[in-house]
Design a protein around this motif. Structure first.
Motif, mmCIF file in Angstrom:
data_model
loop_
_atom_site.group_PDB
_atom_site.id
_atom_site.type_symbol
_atom_site.label_atom_id
_atom_site.label_comp_id
_atom_site.label_asym_id
_atom_site.label_seq_id
_atom_site.Cartn_x
_atom_site.Cartn_y
_atom_site.Cartn_z
ATOM 1 N N VAL A 812 0.867 -1.185 0.000
ATOM 2 C CA VAL A 812 0.000 0.000 0.000
ATOM 3 C C VAL A 812 0.899 1.227 0.000
ATOM 4 N N TRP A 813 0.362 2.341 -0.500
ATOM 5 C CA TRP A 813 1.161 3.581 -0.605
ATOM 6 C C TRP A 813 1.317 4.232 0.757
ATOM 7 N N ALA A 856 5.000 1.234 0.480
ATOM 8 C CA ALA A 856 5.768 1.132 -0.765
ATOM 9 C C ALA A 856 7.111 1.831 -0.660
ATOM 10 N N ALA A 857 7.108 3.085 -0.126
ATOM 11 C CA ALA A 857 8.363 3.832 -0.022
ATOM 12 C C ALA A 857 9.315 3.158 0.956
ATOM 13 N N SER A 911 5.911 7.250 -6.467
ATOM 14 C CA SER A 911 6.050 8.013 -5.223
ATOM 15 C C SER A 911 5.389 9.381 -5.329
ATOM 16 N N SER A 912 4.671 9.659 -6.440
ATOM 17 C CA SER A 912 4.015 10.952 -6.650
ATOM 18 C C SER A 912 2.621 10.935 -6.006
ATOM 19 N N GLU A 913 2.307 11.998 -5.263
ATOM 20 C CA GLU A 913 1.028 12.088 -4.552
ATOM 21 C C GLU A 913 0.019 12.909 -5.354
ATOM 22 N N LYS A 934 -4.659 5.327 -1.684
ATOM 23 C CA LYS A 934 -3.377 5.098 -1.022
ATOM 24 C C LYS A 934 -3.349 3.785 -0.270
ATOM 25 N N GLN A 935 -4.553 3.240 0.031
ATOM 26 C CA GLN A 935 -4.614 2.024 0.853
ATOM 27 C C GLN A 935 -4.836 0.760 0.011
ATOM 28 N N THR A 936 -4.764 0.918 -1.340
ATOM 29 C CA THR A 936 -4.911 -0.239 -2.232
ATOM 30 C C THR A 936 -3.540 -0.843 -2.514
#
Length: 946
Positions: A812-813, A856-857, A911-913, A934-936
């Motif tokens: 997840v992101w 992810a990061a 990594s782009s929001e 973001k939670q997928t």
């Protein structure tokens, strides 16, 4: 302490050998007994020998005999009767208190044999002799001392954040040197500062490199502004971080209907307006593009013979099928006025020829790139017909030779050369297929592939294009079945009118001895050619007339009469003493040797033969003497005619001169015209192109003052030699050969194979997309023994290079519901495609969410391989991820070679929001950018810059 020596009644016998060495002691003393010699007291003892008493009265020597002997022998008195510690000790034989003490000998006998000067830095004398002398056990290496003596600032350990400077290391050991600041908080060199940022605070780092922190570039200070819909086309741009600012904002331009790509075919751009969607235009009124005319207020197509147009049987070209006209071909190639038309319908598959057919007159090629230069299909087909005859329609070239349509005849069509076929089937495929579709012809490519008339260098193979055009290869002539699509050559006469170049139009008329073509050319070729005099046109070539049969060389010949033809003449000129009889120069006889011309001569005597006489008539004041008309003076002895002589010097006397004038460059020396001393070079051999200027003949050898060198040789030190820049053999791995001409096997520079480039001195291999990135930061096209793959190169542009990891996972992101502090929230698809700051994005996300690999990061921050550490890898920004998708096929080939996981076709996270609850991701197969929760769970592939 040494035991004292004693003597008794028999001392004269026992000690005679010892005591006879005592200086000053007479023989009487030999009969005495002595005690306490060490104390220095000599005491008499009873002697029972008869003569002892008599002799004793005669002894008048020193009573302290032992002391005197020890002193005289070099011994020194020591009160304790022993040498200092660590001294070699030698005792006087007759007094234990007199000693010889030797410090040096003690050192050497106990293994202290090394002097300090025998040790070479970084070795020093080690373990000094115990008595303090400069003698040592050995030389022992002491790097710390050597480096300290070299520079007192050299150390072996540096404070945190500092390291040994590679340019300031001790010459004796790289473990010592000066410390330099790593400047860890200053990540950028000046040319590495990202776009949109400028230099901030600086730090002088190791290697004397200034490193910087970054600050947002101040665009406003330079007059740039934010534009919601972008700037005008061509206006100056300034990057403020990831934001693009402009000098001028764009306009709506509602009255301008067309973008440049939308201008209708045939129309010309008119007035323009710089809109927010790009430059927009109106079209010009009354003007059209080339190939179109203005009719009834619109641009309509004009008549022309362009690629994809139809060639009709009445030799007109049309863009579409016209009533009343019969299409016979589709134009597939254009070069100047030359046009090639392709057959509309293709025949069934057939062979090229018999097994191992090797046809003279058809060029042979070793590669497809070489074969692509063959546009000689017409000549190839003619050569094929000469071998097989005109009726072999079961083979490709024979089929095309016999193919004809309305308006064309047998031998007009031919099997194309590979260059002609490649242009039609690959280069010009789209317009050609559009033309075939217009007339209902067979679309390219054929299910069997297509034959060309070009042969391979390997016997029995000819070049063809495969059925799906995925490859080009040489195929077996008698085994491969492919179709023969025939070609027709014609000339575009303008206004859509064609002129067929029939089989008779085959001479370019630009060869040696040719002055041009006869009549009107078709595509630069003629039926016949005009020849240079005296050549005549015969059997397709300029040849010599049969009357030109004399070489005019040999005794009596002075060359040919008139113009030569292939080195032969219709008649010859004869030398003096010979005459031409219609077929040869015949001799007049040895007596005919005088020309009888010059001062003092009044012609010949009698009849001439070959312009010479047996004797001459002389003028007054001259006389015939010794075969010449002479006058007085012995110095007048030179006739001044012959080789290298242009005449006499001064006044002649009876046709003779005192000296002669020589033809340049000869000089008059010792009664003859000879070569000057400066003419000494033959100018022949490797590297020579001939002599410079006029030559001088000496002993039948042509000599020159200097030489002309063949390229690339240069005249240096009186010889043709290779320039100093020609120093590369251009052979080995990565080399494809030399650039330009070689000089004795060497070149001034080299050409390199695809994976290598010339750096001014050698071919060095660079990295390319799809290469494996190894742990030693080298790039290879496949796995190499001894190297460990860690990733695959995904993008290269200038100094920007990054690779993807071999593994991936789903993550997840982050948590939704808030925007990440420090990240730019980008809602525009166009703007997020310009986000290349994945490294800083990852650091920002890790600082906010922590280093846990759950996100992810964090997963990429913790990703490690051989040769890399935590924090080296990062989650790519959308701009970087988009480039990975663009190069997916090449990257997957590299991942396959490296035994990595191939990139999937589904979504990958960047990594782009996007906003408080969404981040950007990409469909890897379609390259579609889209925001997602973001939670997928999305796939994560980490990257590393190098």
């Amino acid at each position: 302490m040494r035991e004292k020596k004693k003597s008794g009644l028999f001392c004269c016998g026992r000690n005679s050998k010892k005591l006879r060495f005592y200086r000053g002691v007479s023989y009487v003393a030999l009969c005495l007994g002595f005690s306490n010699l060490e104390a220095g007291n000599v005491q008499a003892a009873t002697c029972f020998l008869p003569d002892c008493a008599e002799k004793l009265t005669e002894f008048k020597g020193d009573a302290n005999l032992s002391t005197k002997y020890c002193i005289d022998s070099g011994y020194t008195y020591y009160e304790l009767g022993q040498c200092p510690e660590y001294y070699y000790q030698e005792v006087c034989p007759d007094n234990n208190y007199y000693l010889k003490c030797d410090a040096t000998k003690w050192c050497k006998e106990n293994g202290y044999n090394t002097l300090p000067e025998e040790c070479v830095v970084p070795q020093y004398a080690d373990e000094q002799c115990l008595n303090g002398l400069d003698y040592y056990k050995q030389c022992k290496e002491d790097l710390a001392r050597a480096c300290s003596e070299e520079n007192p600032d050299y150390v072996s350990e540096c404070p945190d954040g500092w390291a040994l400077d590679k340019d300031e290391l001790c010459s004796y050991s790289e473990l010592y040197g000066k410390c330099c600041d790593l400047c860890a908080d200053y990540p950028y060199e000046e040319d590495e500062i990202p776009q949109g940022y400028q230099k901030g605070e600086s730090c002088l780092a190791c290697g004397d490199i200034t490193k910087y922190q970054k600050e947002l570039y101040d665009c406003a200070a330079e007059g740039f502004i934010r534009c919601d819909k972008g700037g005008q086309t061509g206006t100056a741009v300034c990057w403020h971080g990831n934001e693009k600012w402009y000098k001028e904002c764009c306009l709506p331009c509602d009255d301008y209907p067309y973008l440049e790509s939308q201008i209708p075919e045939g129309y010309i751009k008119g007035d323009s307006c710089d809109s927010c969607d790009g430059m927009k235009y109106k079209t010009k009124i009354g003007e059209c593009a080339s190939g179109y005319v203005w009719e009834n207020g619109v641009c309509t197509q004009s008549a022309t013979c362009d690629i994809g147009y139809i060639l009709n049987s009445d030799m007109t070209c049309t863009a579409t099928k016209k009533n009343g006209k019969t299409p016979i071909g589709i134009i597939s190639y254009a070069q100047g006025n030359l046009r090639l038309a392709m057959q509309i319908d293709e025949p069934i598959a057939m062979n090229w020829g018999d097994y191992n057919a090797n046809i003279s007159g058809i060029n042979k090629y070793n590669s497809k790139d070489a074969a692509k230069k063959d546009f000689g299909g017409k000549k190839n087909t003619e050569a094929w017909i000469k071998k097989y005859g005109t009726n072999r329609t079961e083979f490709a070239a024979g089929y095309c030779y016999n193919y004809h349509t309305d308006g064309t005849y047998k031998a007009d069509w031919y099997l194309p050369g590979f260059g002609e076929l490649y242009a039609a089937i690959i280069t010009n495929l789209t317009p050609v297929n559009n033309g075939l579709k217009e007339v209902g012809g067979d679309k390219l490519p054929s299910q069997y592939g297509h034959w060309s008339s070009s042969q391979s260098i390997y016997g029995g193979y000819a070049w063809h294009v495969s059925d799906d055009m995925s490859y080009v290869s040489a195929c077996a002539m008698a085994a491969c079945n492919a179709t023969a699509r025939c070609f027709l050559e014609f000339e575009d006469k303008g206004n859509g009118i064609a002129q067929i170049c029939g089989a008779d139009y085959k001479y370019s008329c630009n060869e040696t001895n040719v002055t041009g073509g006869v009549g009107i050319a078709c595509n630069g070729k003629y039926v016949n050619c005009n020849c240079v005099n005296p050549y005549t046109w015969l059997s397709g070539a300029c040849t010599c007339p049969t009357t030109y049969k004399y070489t005019c060389s040999g005794t009596g010949y002075a060359g040919g009469s008139g113009t030569a033809c292939n080195g032969k003449y219709a008649a010859c000129n004869c030398t003096n003493g010979y005459s031409w009889n219609g077929s040869a120069c015949i001799s007049c006889g040895s007596s005919y040797k005088y020309t009888c011309i010059g001062d003092g001569y009044e012609g010949g005597s009698g009849a001439a033969c070959g312009g010479k006489y047996t004797t001459c008539n002389c003028s007054d004041g001259y006389q015939w003497k010794n075969g010449a008309c002479q006058v007085c003076g012995s110095s007048y002895q030179y006739t001044c005619w012959g080789s290298n002589i242009s005449g006499g010097s001064g006044t002649a006397c009876g046709g003779l001169y005192a000296a002669c004038i020589c033809n340049s460059p000869y000089v008059w020396t010792n009664g003859t015209c000879s070569c000057p001393a400066s003419y000494k070079y033959t100018c022949s051999g490797i590297g020579y192109a001939g002599g410079a200027g006029e030559y001088c003949l000496k002993s039948l050898v042509q000599l020159f003052k200097s030489c002309i060198c063949a390229s690339p040789y240069v005249w240096t030190n009186e010889t043709c030699a290779c320039p100093t820049s020609y120093k590369y053999t251009c052979s080995g791995i990565g080399y494809s050969g030399g650039v330009g001409s070689d000089c004795e096997g060497k070149y001034s520079s080299c050409s390199c194979t695809d994976e290598y480039s010339w750096n001014g001195n050698a071919c060095v291999r660079g990295c390319k997309v799809g290469d494996i990135l190894n742990s030693d930061m080298t790039c290879t096209s496949s796995k190499i023994s001894g190297k460990t793959p860690i990733g695959v190169v995904a993008y290269i542009s200038g100094k920007t290079k990054f690779a993807v990891g071999l593994l991936e996972d789903t993550r997840v992101w982050g948590s939704g519901g808030f925007e990440t502090p420090g990240l730019n929230q980008i809602t525009s698809e166009a703007m997020v495609a310009n986000d290349w700051d994945g490294k800083n994005n990852t650091i920002t996300l890790v600082n906010v969410n922590g280093t846990s690999p759950y996100y992810a990061a964090g997963y990429c921050y913790n990703y490690e391989t051989s040769g890399t550490s935590k924090g080296d890898w990062y989650l790519p920004a959308m701009g970087e991820l988009y480039q990975i998708a663009q190069n997916r096929d090449s990257v997957n080939r590299g991942l396959y070679e490296a035994d990595g996981l191939l990139l999937d076709t589904t979504r990958y996270s960047s990594s782009s929001e996007h906003s408080f609850d969404r981040s950007w991701n990409i469909y890897m197969i379609t390259k579609l950018l889209s925001p997602g929760s973001k939670q997928t769970l999305y796939r994560v592939r980490c990257v590393i810059s190098f």
